[in-house]
Design a protein around this motif. Structure first.
Motif, PDB file in Angstrom:
ATOM      1  N   LYS A  18       1.080  -0.765  -0.072  1.00 47.53           N
ATOM      2  CA  LYS A  18      -0.213   0.741  -0.127  1.00 47.53           C
ATOM      3  C   LYS A  18       1.099   0.887  -0.041  1.00 47.53           C
ATOM      4  N   ASP A  67       4.109   1.778  -1.383  1.00 48.78           N
ATOM      5  CA  ASP A  67       4.410   1.688  -2.328  1.00 48.78           C
ATOM      6  C   ASP A  67       3.417   2.587  -3.435  1.00 48.78           C
ATOM      7  N   LEU A  68       2.086   2.388  -3.278  1.00 49.72           N
ATOM      8  CA  LEU A  68       1.110   2.475  -3.899  1.00 49.72           C
ATOM      9  C   LEU A  68       0.272   4.440  -3.477  1.00 49.72           C
ATOM     10  N   SER A  69       1.247   4.605  -2.477  1.00 43.58           N
ATOM     11  CA  SER A  69       0.102   6.210  -1.761  1.00 43.58           C
ATOM     12  C   SER A  69      -0.060   7.284  -2.308  1.00 43.58           C
ATOM     13  N   SER A  70       0.690   7.037  -3.924  1.00 51.32           N
ATOM     14  CA  SER A  70       0.428   8.439  -4.526  1.00 51.32           C
ATOM     15  C   SER A  70      -0.375   8.231  -5.033  1.00 51.32           C
ATOM     16  N   ARG A  71      -1.585   7.222  -5.432  1.00 53.99           N
ATOM     17  CA  ARG A  71      -2.268   7.117  -6.292  1.00 53.99           C
ATOM     18  C   ARG A  71      -3.757   7.692  -5.450  1.00 53.99           C
ATOM     19  N   VAL A 123      -5.865   5.764  -3.412  1.00 55.16           N
ATOM     20  CA  VAL A 123      -4.876   4.632  -2.078  1.00 55.16           C
ATOM     21  C   VAL A 123      -5.089   5.247  -0.427  1.00 55.16           C
ATOM     22  N   THR A 161      -3.455  -8.374 -15.114  1.00 56.90           N
ATOM     23  CA  THR A 161      -2.386  -7.374 -13.803  1.00 56.90           C
ATOM     24  C   THR A 161      -3.188  -8.386 -13.034  1.00 56.90           C
ATOM     25  N   THR A 207       3.345  -3.998  -8.742  1.00 59.44           N
ATOM     26  CA  THR A 207       2.812  -2.923  -8.354  1.00 59.44           C
ATOM     27  C   THR A 207       4.305  -1.950  -9.020  1.00 59.44           C
ATOM     28  N   LEU A 241       2.097  -0.979 -12.474  1.00 58.16           N
ATOM     29  CA  LEU A 241       0.223  -0.415 -12.349  1.00 58.16           C
ATOM     30  C   LEU A 241       0.485   1.583 -12.839  1.00 58.16           C
ATOM     31  N   ALA A 299       1.051   4.817 -13.036  1.00 59.16           N
ATOM     32  CA  ALA A 299       1.160   6.465 -11.580  1.00 59.16           C
ATOM     33  C   ALA A 299      -0.430   7.236 -11.749  1.00 59.16           C
TER      34      ALA A 299
END
Length: 230
Positions: free
Chosen positions: A79, A81-85, A88, A214, A225, A228, A230
């Motif tokens: 999560k 690593d995906l916090s810029s989305r 999330v 995916t 991840t 995916l 950005a």
């Protein structure tokens, strides 16, 4: 009342605890010189800004408890690593490993948070142990030895519900804190962290070929991840 620990009688006991807190606050306000009218106004206008909700999960053994912690930490790393989305809600996840044990601290973008650790490990921590000598009563201290083995196999979960989470559950005044609203906060925050069991994609025909690929690789256990968007 951050740091308030006790054996809990379940969510239904919350209404009684709120009454106790209300009484304590009234006594405090009177003790600092507020008039009865000022106390009534204060109690009417009070707004909860943060609610700490804590529970323990029982596991079969120490090894099972550590495995549960590792799985939670792996999920929070993903999560993070995906916090810029924008979809999330997690902002950061801090994982600490030391001789006394491991712990997880999650910060959410809305100001809330989540922590997971083992209470027995925390009690063995040198820094925490030094503090406990000042805060554990003489009556309780002899009983800790009997409780500690049970704590060894339990993960402690702490949700920090910020004002945004509370408003979503309809909590805009302390009197709104009850079993139903607290359960709603827990479920909503727990799901937002990624622990919900809902089927996220009920009809795969709605997905593009790329998304299907995916999903297939993710289900197979692959770390997707990096691929995916950005």
């Amino acid at each position: 009342l951050i740091g308030h620990n006790r054996f809990h009688a379940g969510l239904e006991a919350i209404r009684l605890e709120i009454k106790c807190v209300e009484l304590l606050v009234r006594i405090l306000l009177v003790s600092i010189g507020m008039t009865p009218a000022e106390v009534r106004h204060y109690m009417k206008m009070a707004r909860p800004l943060l609610l700490e909700l804590t529970w323990h999960n029982q596991t079969a053994s120490v090894a099972a408890r550590k495995s549960a912690q590792r799985r939670t930490q792996d999920l929070m790393r993903a999560k993070r690593d995906l916090s810029s989305r924008h979809d999330v809600e997690l902002d950061d996840a801090e994982i600490k490993d030391s001789k006394s044990g491991t712990s997880l601290k999650v910060t959410l973008k809305n100001g809330g948070g989540y922590r997971q650790y083992n209470k027995a490990e925390q009690m063995r921590s040198r820094r925490k142990r030094a503090r406990a000598e000042n805060f554990v009563s003489d009556v309780v201290r002899p009983k800790l030895a009997a409780v500690t083995p049970e704590l060894e196999v339990q993960t402690r979960n702490e949700l920090l519900a910020a004002e945004h989470n509370l408003r979503e559950a309809g909590i805009t005044h302390p009197s709104h804190i009850n079993a139903k609203t607290v359960a709603s906060v827990i479920e909503s925050m727990w799901n937002s962290l990624g622990f919900d069991e809902a089927i996220r994609v009920p009809d795969e025909s709605m997905l593009t070929d790329s998304a299907k690929d995916t999903l297939r690789r993710f289900t197979a256990g692959e770390d997707v991840t990096a691929t995916l968007p950005a």
